[in-house]
Write a protein that holds these residues in place. Structure first.
Motif, mmCIF file in Angstrom:
data_model
loop_
_atom_site.group_PDB
_atom_site.id
_atom_site.type_symbol
_atom_site.label_atom_id
_atom_site.label_comp_id
_atom_site.label_asym_id
_atom_site.label_seq_id
_atom_site.Cartn_x
_atom_site.Cartn_y
_atom_site.Cartn_z
ATOM 1 N N ARG A 1 0.836 -1.201 0.000
ATOM 2 C CA ARG A 1 0.000 0.000 0.000
ATOM 3 C C ARG A 1 0.873 1.253 0.000
ATOM 4 N N GLN A 2 1.900 1.222 0.850
ATOM 5 C CA GLN A 2 2.786 2.382 0.937
ATOM 6 C C GLN A 2 3.484 2.626 -0.401
ATOM 7 N N LYS A 3 4.004 1.570 -1.010
ATOM 8 C CA LYS A 3 4.678 1.726 -2.296
ATOM 9 C C LYS A 3 3.705 2.208 -3.365
ATOM 10 N N THR A 4 2.481 1.697 -3.331
ATOM 11 C CA THR A 4 1.476 2.121 -4.295
ATOM 12 C C THR A 4 1.147 3.600 -4.117
ATOM 13 N N GLU A 5 0.991 4.010 -2.851
ATOM 14 C CA GLU A 5 0.703 5.421 -2.585
ATOM 15 C C GLU A 5 1.862 6.299 -3.046
ATOM 16 N N GLU A 6 3.103 5.858 -2.780
ATOM 17 C CA GLU A 6 4.269 6.618 -3.220
ATOM 18 C C GLU A 6 4.314 6.693 -4.746
ATOM 19 N N PHE A 7 4.016 5.589 -5.404
ATOM 20 C CA PHE A 7 4.007 5.559 -6.864
ATOM 21 C C PHE A 7 2.963 6.519 -7.413
ATOM 22 N N VAL A 8 1.763 6.460 -6.825
ATOM 23 C CA VAL A 8 0.682 7.333 -7.288
ATOM 24 C C VAL A 8 1.070 8.794 -7.044
ATOM 25 N N THR A 9 1.681 9.067 -5.897
ATOM 26 C CA THR A 9 2.099 10.438 -5.596
ATOM 27 C C THR A 9 3.139 10.917 -6.600
ATOM 28 N N ARG A 10 4.134 10.074 -6.875
ATOM 29 C CA ARG A 10 5.169 10.441 -7.855
ATOM 30 C C ARG A 10 4.558 10.664 -9.231
ATOM 31 N N ARG A 11 3.676 9.761 -9.636
ATOM 32 C CA ARG A 11 3.058 9.885 -10.959
ATOM 33 C C ARG A 11 2.193 11.146 -11.042
ATOM 34 N N SER A 12 1.480 11.437 -9.945
ATOM 35 C CA SER A 12 0.654 12.652 -9.919
ATOM 36 C C SER A 12 1.540 13.885 -10.022
ATOM 37 N N MET A 19 4.534 14.059 -11.338
ATOM 38 C CA MET A 19 5.071 14.120 -12.701
ATOM 39 C C MET A 19 4.018 14.650 -13.672
ATOM 40 N N ALA A 20 2.789 14.195 -13.518
ATOM 41 C CA ALA A 20 1.714 14.650 -14.402
ATOM 42 C C ALA A 20 1.473 16.147 -14.206
ATOM 43 N N GLU A 21 1.486 16.597 -12.942
ATOM 44 C CA GLU A 21 1.289 18.019 -12.679
ATOM 45 C C GLU A 21 2.430 18.841 -13.284
ATOM 46 N N GLN A 26 4.298 22.443 -17.414
ATOM 47 C CA GLN A 26 5.229 22.718 -18.507
ATOM 48 C C GLN A 26 4.461 22.949 -19.811
ATOM 49 N N ALA A 27 3.451 22.124 -20.049
ATOM 50 C CA ALA A 27 2.646 22.293 -21.266
ATOM 51 C C ALA A 27 1.925 23.639 -21.245
ATOM 52 N N GLU A 28 1.445 24.055 -20.045
ATOM 53 C CA GLU A 28 0.786 25.360 -19.942
ATOM 54 C C GLU A 28 1.779 26.479 -20.253
ATOM 55 N N ARG A 29 3.008 26.384 -19.690
ATOM 56 C CA ARG A 29 4.018 27.410 -19.953
ATOM 57 C C ARG A 29 4.359 27.470 -21.444
#
Length: 159
Positions: free
Chosen positions: A89-100, A102-104, A109-112
């Protein structure tokens, strides 16, 4: 002499012959041997029973030890599974946080880039419009000088 007397005499003769051939001793000896055999069998049965009780007690002790060992193994497996689930669960949450994140970052960057592209296009359009207006109102040489000055001012403001 009646029949009772002869029955008594026959009995006495039978007893005398039995004693002469040592039948009572043989019977006593046979009975003693049989009693000794029965006593031996009883002793063997008692000893076997005690051994069986000892084996039973030992197997029950081993069974209890095996049950407690199995319970501890099950408990350890449950704890390990719980830890694995927690880690997953912890690794999944960390992965989701990292991916989020990165997406943000990619979105920002796309907005800039989009804003810069819009600005660049707006500058190009404004420059072209200014050039055409100046071309219409000013002569060619004065227009070229004014255009170059405006262009350098505009570039200085953007940087």
């Amino acid at each position: 002499m009646d029949a009772t007397f002869w029955a008594f005499v026959a009995l006495v003769i039978f007893i005398a012959i039995s004693i002469y051939f040592k039948v009572p001793g043989a019977l006593g000896s046979a009975l003693d041997k049989r009693a000794a055999k029965i006593a031996g069998d009883l002793e063997d049965a008692r000893r076997l029973r005690e051994e069986a009780q000892q084996l039973l007690a030992e197997y029950q002790r081993k069974r209890k030890e095996a049950e407690s060992e199995a319970a501890s193994i099950i408990e350890a497996a449950k704890n390990e599974a719980s830890q694995l689930v927690t880690e997953a669960r912890q690794k999944t949450e960390e992965f989701v946080t990292r991916r989020s994140a990165m997406a943000e970052q990619k979105i920002a960057q796309a907005e800039r880039e989009a804003v810069n592209e819009v600005r660049s296009t707006a500058v190009d359009i404004a420059t072209e419009a200014a050039r055409k207006l100046i071309e219409l109102k000013v002569d060619a040489k004065a227009g070229a000088d004014l255009f170059k000055a405006s262009l350098s001012d505009l570039k200085a403001k953007l940087n």
